[in-house]
Design a protein around this motif. Structure first.
Motif, PDB file in Angstrom:
ATOM      1  N   SER B  36       1.197  -1.542   0.300  1.00  0.00           N
ATOM      2  CA  SER B  36      -0.153   0.366  -0.068  1.00  0.00           C
ATOM      3  C   SER B  36       0.993   1.226   0.069  1.00  0.00           C
ATOM      4  CB  SER B  36      -1.261  -0.230   1.260  1.00  0.00           C
ATOM      5  OG  SER B  36      -0.568   0.070   2.438  1.00  0.00           O
ATOM      6  N   GLN B  86     -13.013  -2.011  -2.865  1.00  0.00           N
ATOM      7  CA  GLN B  86     -12.728  -3.515  -1.915  1.00  0.00           C
ATOM      8  C   GLN B  86     -14.461  -3.671  -0.726  1.00  0.00           C
ATOM      9  OE1 GLN B  86      -9.799  -1.461   0.682  1.00  0.00           O
ATOM     10  NE2 GLN B  86      -9.632  -2.980   2.271  1.00  0.00           N
ATOM     11  N   GLU B 157      -8.864  -4.343  -4.438  1.00  0.00           N
ATOM     12  CA  GLU B 157      -8.973  -5.238  -3.488  1.00  0.00           C
ATOM     13  C   GLU B 157     -10.536  -5.971  -3.529  1.00  0.00           C
ATOM     14  OE1 GLU B 157      -6.023  -5.215  -2.106  1.00  0.00           O
ATOM     15  OE2 GLU B 157      -4.821  -3.490  -1.659  1.00  0.00           O
ATOM     16  N   SER B 160      -9.853  -9.010  -0.314  1.00  0.00           N
ATOM     17  CA  SER B 160      -9.762  -9.046   1.045  1.00  0.00           C
ATOM     18  C   SER B 160     -10.210  -8.969   1.822  1.00  0.00           C
ATOM     19  CB  SER B 160      -8.304  -7.453   0.552  1.00  0.00           C
ATOM     20  OG  SER B 160      -9.353  -6.381   0.796  1.00  0.00           O
ATOM     21  N   THR B 189      -4.808  -5.500  -6.503  1.00  0.00           N
ATOM     22  CA  THR B 189      -4.304  -5.828  -5.098  1.00  0.00           C
ATOM     23  C   THR B 189      -2.893  -6.126  -4.218  1.00  0.00           C
ATOM     24  OG1 THR B 189      -5.631  -8.433  -3.782  1.00  0.00           O
ATOM     25  CG2 THR B 189      -4.465  -8.642  -5.991  1.00  0.00           C
ATOM     26  N   ASP B 191      -3.440  -9.159  -2.121  1.00  0.00           N
ATOM     27  CA  ASP B 191      -3.468 -10.498  -1.716  1.00  0.00           C
ATOM     28  C   ASP B 191      -2.872 -11.327  -2.951  1.00  0.00           C
ATOM     29  OD1 ASP B 191      -4.914 -12.747  -1.044  1.00  0.00           O
ATOM     30  OD2 ASP B 191      -6.872 -11.939  -0.965  1.00  0.00           O
TER      31      ASP B 191
END
Lengths: 475, 214
Positions: B36, B86, B157, B160, B189, B191
């Motif tokens: 991030s 997300q 995302e 997530s 993502t 993930d």
């Protein structure tokens, strides 16, 4: 190309439909907040609505009843009371005046039309009024059934009296003494219904009309204090009609006191018992149905119409200074009354205006405080293709909807309130208020909508200017 | 077809972010990964036209997204791009069906029902979104994203918050919908579970003030 434009418009239409749907769903999604806004609005709106309606209709009604009455002449006393009693029949009269004296005035060359009236008893709260045919013409009253009274003890019913009393042509009824129902029934003198009037939307609808002689007859018989010995003399005078006699002045005075005494009954209901006894005594004393010389008798008031207004400028002053009577220009008194009422209603309107302002403020607070929790929804809307101005529109619609709902419920509440006020006023003053839509209420609608728009403008502006990307990036 | 060339963005008072050049075919899935703070979401918002780049070009099927005006971007986004967030954002006061029909460019309600059947959420259409589980909510988000038959599906995302089972389902459904709509699917993502079974994967890495590709 045209197809494309059509498709475009269709899309915009869909957008608006969805926005309005969302605005509505958002309002009912948080009902407590919305109910608060709507309640404040509806109270403000209904108070103003009721005030506007009553003032408007009262003025209209008072002006309608004032038709062609330039001057009201009656006994000395409160000028407003004289107008209220003689023109509108919602107050007790100031007293009585001598018929002979009034006649001098009625025959004055400057007077085009003079209508004498004598207050009789009442029937179920409706006043029995001794009057002449001119009175019916003044209010352009038409007969639905029957005809005008042609002799004593014949009565014509106003439309509303006929409606509520269910009396028909040929029926007889007794008047009860004074304005209050069931006080003392003059059960020796039955009136017979000979005519029923069409609705006139004026004071006539609430009156029982008869000739002046009937009123004299009923009251002379029951309230005369003359010794029996004088009666022969009286009936003789009656036959001779216009005969004048100085010696009668004394009796005139007697009558005046008696009639004033009657009028007092209305104010002091406690005298009931005493009066009843008096009446019984009188009844024992007198059994005759004669009327003495009309000139010696009293009437309550005279309604005058001038030939030309300017010619009679000095007349009220002459009457007030030179005679025992009082002359009042009803238009002036009514204006004075409305001025006084206006002060009160203006205050109430300001208070109600304050409530509406508070309502606007609460709409603002609700929309503004919800902006934060709705920021993701608004960002979502932008991400699926809504434009900034659509978000502006959404919040404006919400403010408008709240204002509109407040107005509609306020309107309904004002009608419900008016219904009860009207019911009370009909009992107390024979005044009826209708629920018709009037122009001032359109201004009130615009005011409410304006408040709704102003209250939602700032939240809507903030929604329009929001940074979608930054909002969506917040975790 | 999605082409990104020389793309960079700069927030005020922040270092410039430079993105690698990217090409993605339609019916293909592009995975953009990275820790991030190196501009994954910024890239997604640039693609969606929610913000404007400092430099460079974004071309989707011959349309230069970076050259559109603000209102043209709103419209282009509404017509040709579907976004899955997300967190499942919904209009809380509207039913699931109305949330599907939210966009002015969304298809008819019969289309909504058809899509709902594909994503196995037709039984929830009359409910409010917050009555659903997270996995169900994410499926509704996917359904809403494809209501306009998009050329580009952007997913930020999307998995997530989900367990393994739902994670796999959502990825498969996203790919399935990209196929049905012949769209390019871009998933942003971090993930790790999404590594396999994608056509193309790019990792954004922060080095000083620049993110670049491996």
């Amino acid at each position: 190309m045209t197809l494309l434009i059509k498709a475009l418009n269709l899309n915009r239409l869909k957008t608006y439909a969805m926005l309005i749907k969302m605005a509505w769903k958002n309002i009912i999604h948080k009902p407590l907040n919305s109910i608060l806004c709507v309640c404040l609005l509806l109270f403000g709106v209904s108070i103003i609505s009721v005030l506007i309606l009553i003032q408007h209709q009262l003025e209209q009604k008072f002006e309608r009843d004032l038709e062609n009455i330039d001057l009201v002449v009656g006994a000395k006393g409160s000028p407003l009371q004289l107008v209220l009693s003689a023109v509108y029949h919602i107050d007790a009269p100031t007293g009585n005046i001598n018929f002979a004296e009034a006649k001098n005035l009625m025959n004055n060359p400057m007077v085009e039309e003079a209508i004498p009236m004598a207050y009789g008893d009442s029937y179920h709260g409706y006043r029995i009024l001794g009057i002449t045919e001119d009175y019916l013409n003044k209010y352009s009253a038409q007969f639905r059934e029957g005809h005008i009274f042609q002799k004593s003890m014949q009565a014509v019913l106003g439309a509303k009296v006929a409606r509520t009393s269910k009396l028909k042509i040929g029926d007889t009824f007794y008047g009860s003494h004074g304005q209050v129902e069931g006080v003392h029934v003059h059960d020796e003198h039955a009136y017979q219904v000979v005519g029923i009037l069409e609705n006139t939307n004026s004071v006539v609808d609430n009156l029982v009309l008869t000739n002046i002689e009937s009123v004299w007859e009923v009251h002379n018989d029951n309230h005369g204090h003359e010794p029996e010995a004088e009666e022969a003399q009286h009936s003789k005078n009656h036959e001779e009609h216009e005969h004048h006699d100085d010696s009668e002045n004394e009796r005139e005075h007697e009558h005046k006191t008696n009639h004033e005494h009657e009028n007092n009954h209305k104010h002091e209901g406690n005298h009931e018992h005493q009066t009843k006894q008096e009446h019984e005594n009188e009844s024992k004393l007198k059994k005759s149905k004669t009327i003495h010389n009309p000139d010696s008798l009293d009437i309550t008031a005279v309604l005058l119409k001038y030939k030309t207004r300017n010619s009679a400028m000095g007349m009220p002053r002459y009457i007030n200074q030179q005679t025992n009577m009082q002359a009042v220009i009803p238009a002036l008194e009514v204006n004075r009354l409305f001025y006084m009422l206006g002060v009160g209603t203006t205050t109430l309107k300001w208070i109600a205006g304050g409530i509406i302002f508070m309502a606007g403020f609460s709409v603002f607070l609700v929309l503004y405080s919800r902006l934060r929790e709705r920021q993701y929804e608004l960002a979502l809307m932008r991400s699926v293709g809504y434009r900034p101005k659509d978000l502006l529109g959404l919040l404006l619609y919400e403010g408008l909807l709240l204002a509109g709902i407040g107005y509609i419920f306020g309107w309904l509440l004002s009608r419900i309130g008016l219904y009860f006020i009207s019911r009370q006023a009909e009992n107390d003053f024979n005044l009826h208020f209708g629920g018709q839509w009037i122009n001032e209420e359109i201004s009130l609608l615009f005011l409410t909508i304006f408040i709704g728009v102003v209250a939602s403008l700032l939240p809507a502006w903030k929604a329009m200017r929001m940074d979608v990307s930054a909002t969506l990036s917040k975790q | 077809m999605l082409h990104i060339t020389d793309l960079s963005h700069q927030y005020s008072n922040s270092p410039k972010i430079v993105f690698p050049d990217i090409s993605a075919e339609k019916n293909s899935t592009l995975l953009i990964k990275g820790a991030s703070g190196c501009g994954k979401t910024t890239l997604l918002h640039l693609l969606a036209g929610l913000i404007s780049p400092l430099n460079g070009e974004i071309i989707l099927n011959e349309n230069k997204i970076n050259e559109l005006s603000a209102s043209q971007k709103d419209r282009f986004r509404g017509e040709h791009i579907g976004i899955v967030f997300q967190q499942s954002y919904f209009i809380k006061s509207l039913s699931v069906l109305d949330n599907l029909l939210l966009s002015p460019y969304a298809g008819s309600s019969s289309k909504a029902i058809q899509i709902a059947k594909r994503l196995n959420i037709q039984e929830f259409l009359s409910q409010k979104p917050n009555q659903l589980s997270l996995g169900q909510q994410q499926r509704v988000s996917i359904a809403r994203a494809v209501m306009n038959t998009p050329q580009l599906i952007l997913a930020d995302e999307p998995t997530s918050a989900l367990d393994d089972k739902n994670c796999k389902d959502v990825l498969n459904l996203l790919k399935q919908e990209a196929q049905v709509n012949e769209a390019t699917l871009v998933i942003v993502t971090h993930d790790q579970r999404l590594d396999d079974s994608v056509n193309q994967s790019i990792e954004l890495k922060p080095i000083k003030d620049v993110c670049y590709a491996d």
